[in-house]
Scaffold this motif. Structure first.
Motif, PDB file in Angstrom:
ATOM      1  N   UNK A 254       0.829  -1.203   0.000  1.00 19.80           N
ATOM      2  CA  UNK A 254       0.000   0.000   0.000  1.00 19.80           C
ATOM      3  C   UNK A 254       0.863   1.252   0.000  1.00 19.80           C
ATOM      4  N   UNK A 255       0.258   2.367  -0.398  1.00 11.33           N
ATOM      5  CA  UNK A 255       0.918   3.678  -0.373  1.00 11.33           C
ATOM      6  C   UNK A 255       0.370   4.452   0.816  1.00 11.33           C
ATOM      7  N   UNK A 256       1.280   4.944   1.658  1.00 14.11           N
ATOM      8  CA  UNK A 256       0.898   5.627   2.894  1.00 14.11           C
ATOM      9  C   UNK A 256       1.703   6.910   3.041  1.00 14.11           C
ATOM     10  N   UNK A 257       1.321   7.744   3.992  1.00 14.90           N
ATOM     11  CA  UNK A 257       2.081   8.927   4.351  1.00 14.90           C
ATOM     12  C   UNK A 257       3.145   8.559   5.365  1.00 14.90           C
ATOM     13  N   UNK A 258       4.286   9.193   5.283  1.00 20.19           N
ATOM     14  CA  UNK A 258       5.355   8.998   6.260  1.00 20.19           C
ATOM     15  C   UNK A 258       4.972   9.736   7.536  1.00 20.19           C
ATOM     16  N   UNK A 259       4.791   9.032   8.661  1.00 19.55           N
ATOM     17  CA  UNK A 259       4.362   9.720   9.884  1.00 19.55           C
ATOM     18  C   UNK A 259       5.356  10.767  10.363  1.00 19.55           C
ATOM     19  N   UNK A 260       6.638  10.609  10.006  1.00 15.04           N
ATOM     20  CA  UNK A 260       7.636  11.588  10.423  1.00 15.04           C
ATOM     21  C   UNK A 260       7.580  12.848   9.566  1.00 15.04           C
ATOM     22  N   UNK A 261       6.989  12.723   8.379  1.00  7.86           N
ATOM     23  CA  UNK A 261       6.896  13.866   7.463  1.00  7.86           C
ATOM     24  C   UNK A 261       5.685  13.654   6.578  1.00  7.86           C
ATOM     25  N   UNK A 262       4.528  14.239   6.944  1.00  3.81           N
ATOM     26  CA  UNK A 262       3.288  13.997   6.192  1.00  3.81           C
ATOM     27  C   UNK A 262       3.353  14.404   4.721  1.00  3.81           C
ATOM     28  N   UNK A 263       4.358  15.157   4.321  1.00  5.46           N
ATOM     29  CA  UNK A 263       4.491  15.535   2.922  1.00  5.46           C
ATOM     30  C   UNK A 263       5.238  14.509   2.101  1.00  5.46           C
ATOM     31  N   UNK A 264       5.566  13.379   2.711  1.00 12.63           N
ATOM     32  CA  UNK A 264       6.312  12.332   2.005  1.00 12.63           C
ATOM     33  C   UNK A 264       5.462  11.075   1.916  1.00 12.63           C
ATOM     34  N   UNK A 265       5.619  10.344   0.817  1.00  9.08           N
ATOM     35  CA  UNK A 265       4.907   9.085   0.619  1.00  9.08           C
ATOM     36  C   UNK A 265       5.847   7.907   0.863  1.00  9.08           C
ATOM     37  N   UNK A 266       5.297   6.800   1.282  1.00  5.61           N
ATOM     38  CA  UNK A 266       6.092   5.590   1.495  1.00  5.61           C
ATOM     39  C   UNK A 266       5.238   4.365   1.184  1.00  5.61           C
ATOM     40  N   UNK A 267       5.899   3.212   0.992  1.00  2.00           N
ATOM     41  CA  UNK A 267       5.210   1.951   0.772  1.00  2.00           C
ATOM     42  C   UNK A 267       5.173   1.161   2.070  1.00  2.00           C
ATOM     43  N   UNK A 268       4.015   0.564   2.350  1.00  3.39           N
ATOM     44  CA  UNK A 268       3.846  -0.254   3.545  1.00  3.39           C
ATOM     45  C   UNK A 268       3.114  -1.537   3.162  1.00  3.39           C
ATOM     46  N   UNK A 269       3.099  -2.516   4.066  1.00  2.00           N
ATOM     47  CA  UNK A 269       2.333  -3.738   3.868  1.00  2.00           C
ATOM     48  C   UNK A 269       1.045  -3.671   4.665  1.00  2.00           C
TER      49      UNK A 269
END
Length: 461
Positions: A254-269
């Motif tokens: 899945x594609x999620x927001x980086x909790x440390x920086x809401x302006x960044x996207x990250x991949x998670x399971x």
């Protein structure tokens, strides 16, 4: 083995343009094209410069994720590529040397010409129906269809009795205008009027030779009738779901927001199974990472249904694999590999096509041939002979060099020759021999079905 009828068609086609040595090569080197097979891209986050360039898409995605939680890779691809406001294919010109990638029809005229010969040969094998619809999915700049129509024009003595029309499935307003300029010209021949949002046919025009051209947003809107379909670099941009095998079973990426920086996207399971992970991964799957394109499967099923009910054929050409690869999701920008989560809406997203999945989705109602490599297909179609004609009639050393380089780019195993694959769908009766005559005609041999141009290996789905 090359089909005799294709040799005859190719001979007629090239004889009308033997003096030409035109080349469309652009300025893209073999190491930077979109066709390049790359290892898994590093999935970093979007930069400040990217956010400044395309803030609306990132803002839209961030709001969606905050509201509903992480989104699937499929939803991310659909939004980034086709969002009606800020989608990549909606707002910019991505093809050519000034864009983000270049395709085979832009590299060499030979590619489109050979596909045109393939279409003519399949029309002949079907008994030369009086009405023929040429349907292209994702027509790019219109170069492929322009080359196909040139072949049809050169073979007027063969196809002159048929009523030919062109039907283009295109979601990009930018590209549809470019296609109209390529195929219908300017002034009186330019596609008329603005797109009609309410109608399935949102643009129409006519070529200089009088062939009608129509544009649609969906394959379902193309009129019923005997059709020959071509989809070149179309399936690779359809949204895919990504799944990862874990100790607890299959989990969706899945594609999620980086909790440390809401302006960044990250991949998670996903923390648990999803509907997609429970239904799309095949039982007994041996790979640890799988990409599945349900939209591609649905389109192939629609193609198969139309071919089975109305006749015709479909040719799918794309870079891909036969159920062997794993993580192929990647981005392209400026002819370079690009992080898939960076600059959403400003870069192309793509994933290799799983041809084993497409064959399975086509079902048993049609004959399924391939996939074969682009190198094998073009050579079986007589590409080498076409090149020799062009070279014999081209005395300029620079043009000859470009011709050789462009054809090598299309066919060399080190470049596009084995990274692109061709799959063909045919009506089930296409490969069936006529019934054996009986009675007084028992001594006469029943004719065998014509071989299919470009394919040396025949197999049913």
């Amino acid at each position: 083995m090359r089909m005799k009828v294709c040799q005859q068609l190719l001979g007629r086609a090239v004889s009308h343009r033997g003096a030409s040595c035109a080349v469309r090569t652009g300025s893209v080197t073999p190491d930077t094209g979109r066709w390049r097979c790359a290892p898994s891209a590093t999935l970093c986050s979007s930069s400040a410069q990217d956010r400044k360039s395309h803030p609306s898409m990132l803002k839209h995605l961030s709001a969606k994720i905050r509201s509903t939680g992480p989104i699937t890779v499929s939803e991310y691809m659909r939004e980034v590529l086709t969002n009606p406001v800020a989608g990549y294919y909606v707002r910019k010109m991505m093809l050519g040397a000034e864009g983000d990638f270049i395709t085979s029809p832009e590299i060499s005229q030979v590619f489109g010409e050979l596909l045109g010969v393939w279409m003519v040969s399949e029309w002949m094998a079907a008994g030369r129906p009086g009405r023929l619809q040429l349907v292209e999915l994702g027509p790019g700049k219109g170069s492929l269809m322009a080359d196909v129509l040139r072949v049809f024009g050169q073979l007027r003595s063969v196809v002159g009795g048929a009523s030919v029309s062109v039907h283009l499935v295109e979601v990009s307003p930018v590209l549809s205008r470019v296609q109209a300029e390529t195929l219908t010209g300017t002034g009186g021949q330019e596609a008329s009027g603005e797109p009609d949002p309410a109608g399935p046919e949102y643009r129409r025009g006519e070529t200089a030779a009088g062939v009608p051209v129509s544009w649609y947003r969906r394959l379902e809107d193309v009129p019923a009738g005997f059709s020959i379909f071509v989809a070149h670099e179309f399936f690779d941009v359809l949204p895919v779901h990504k799944f990862q095998r874990t100790e607890k079973g299959w989990r969706e990426v899945l594609v999620d927001l980086d909790p440390a920086n809401p302006g960044r996207l990250r991949l998670v399971l996903s923390p648990g199974p999803t509907l997609a992970s429970s239904s799309l991964v095949q039982a007994g799957e041996g790979r640890s990472h799988v990409e599945v394109c349900p939209e591609g499967g649905a389109i192939v099923q629609l193609l198969a249904r139309r071919i089975q009910q109305q006749g015709g054929a479909a040719l799918i050409a794309d870079y891909g694999h036969d159920g062997t690869k794993t993580d192929t999701f990647r981005g392209f920008k400026g002819h370079q590999l690009h992080d898939v989560l960076s600059d959403p809406g400003g870069a192309d997203l793509t994933a290799d096509v799983d041809f084993s999945f497409l064959r399975r989705m086509a079902g048993g109602g049609v004959a399924c041939l391939g996939p074969v490599t682009q190198r094998a297909f073009l050579k079986n179609m007589g590409g080498d002979a076409r090149m020799q004609v062009l070279l014999r009639n081209c005395s300029d050393p620079s043009s000859r060099k470009q011709l050789i380089q462009s054809y090598d780019l299309l066919t060399s195993p080190a470049h596009m020759g084995e990274r692109f694959l061709f799959l063909c769908l045919l009506a089930p009766g296409r490969l069936a021999a006529p019934p054996t005559p009986t009675g007084l005609k028992l001594d006469r041999k029943s004719p065998a079905p014509l071989p299919v141009a470009g394919f040396s290996e025949l197999r049913f789905s």
